[in-house]
Design a protein around this motif. Structure first.
Motif, PDB file in Angstrom:
ATOM      1  N   MET A   1       0.842  -1.161   0.000  1.00  0.00           N
ATOM      2  CA  MET A   1       0.000   0.000   0.000  1.00  0.00           C
ATOM      3  C   MET A   1       0.895   1.234   0.000  1.00  0.00           C
ATOM      4  N   GLU A   2       0.466   2.217  -0.733  1.00  0.00           N
ATOM      5  CA  GLU A   2       1.194   3.485  -0.802  1.00  0.00           C
ATOM      6  C   GLU A   2       0.223   4.624  -0.537  1.00  0.00           C
ATOM      7  N   VAL A   3       0.630   5.566   0.296  1.00  0.00           N
ATOM      8  CA  VAL A   3      -0.210   6.717   0.614  1.00  0.00           C
ATOM      9  C   VAL A   3       0.514   7.981   0.169  1.00  0.00           C
ATOM     10  N   GLN A   4      -0.220   8.803  -0.567  1.00  0.00           N
ATOM     11  CA  GLN A   4       0.334  10.081  -1.014  1.00  0.00           C
ATOM     12  C   GLN A   4      -0.515  11.198  -0.440  1.00  0.00           C
ATOM     13  N   THR A  16      -4.314  10.129  -1.233  1.00  0.00           N
ATOM     14  CA  THR A  16      -4.516   9.137  -2.275  1.00  0.00           C
ATOM     15  C   THR A  16      -3.876   7.854  -1.773  1.00  0.00           C
ATOM     16  N   ILE A  17      -4.657   6.779  -1.774  1.00  0.00           N
ATOM     17  CA  ILE A  17      -4.177   5.493  -1.282  1.00  0.00           C
ATOM     18  C   ILE A  17      -4.154   4.524  -2.446  1.00  0.00           C
ATOM     19  N   LEU A  18      -2.981   3.978  -2.741  1.00  0.00           N
ATOM     20  CA  LEU A  18      -2.833   3.028  -3.845  1.00  0.00           C
ATOM     21  C   LEU A  18      -2.634   1.635  -3.265  1.00  0.00           C
ATOM     22  N   GLY A  19      -3.392   0.671  -3.755  1.00  0.00           N
ATOM     23  CA  GLY A  19      -3.241  -0.703  -3.291  1.00  0.00           C
ATOM     24  C   GLY A  19      -3.893  -0.971  -1.954  1.00  0.00           C
ATOM     25  N   GLY A  20      -4.786  -0.105  -1.524  1.00  0.00           N
ATOM     26  CA  GLY A  20      -5.458  -0.285  -0.237  1.00  0.00           C
ATOM     27  C   GLY A  20      -6.784  -1.013  -0.394  1.00  0.00           C
ATOM     28  N   GLU A  52      -7.124   2.594  -6.669  1.00  0.00           N
ATOM     29  CA  GLU A  52      -6.859   3.950  -6.208  1.00  0.00           C
ATOM     30  C   GLU A  52      -8.036   4.451  -5.365  1.00  0.00           C
TER      31      GLU A  52
END
Length: 91
Positions: A1-4, A16-20, A52
């Motif tokens: 998971m990646e958070v921007q 923005t949360i990717l892979g959540g 996303e």
């Protein structure tokens, strides 16, 4: 998971949360909304076929509220895990 971290002001944070997982984000959103200082907390999936997610929090201290809610959810999940392990024997 990646958070921007997107737009951040004194009273608003956009992530923005990717892979959540949207289900987990709904649990965090529910915990954030329990705070009396929170005016708004919302989570949406950009599209059902993408991974996303977006979260918007409006409060007196949005980042602090997000961190506090996330820690509370993690503690609750750990307690649930401990209870399940004590009641269910896994071979």
């Amino acid at each position: 998971m990646e958070v921007q971290l997107g737009d951040l002001t004194k009273k608003e944070a956009n992530l923005t949360i990717l892979g959540g997982d949207i289900g987990v984000m709904y649990i965090i959103q529910d915990e954030i909304l329990k705070s009396s200082s929170t005016q708004f907390a919302g989570v949406i999936a950009r599209h059902p076929l993408t991974d996303e997610l977006y979260m918007r929090v409006v409060s007196n201290n949005p980042l602090k509220d997000i961190i506090k809610a996330t820690n509370t959810v993690i503690e609750g999940a750990a307690e649930l895990k401990k209870l399940l392990v004590s009641k269910i024997k896994v071979k």
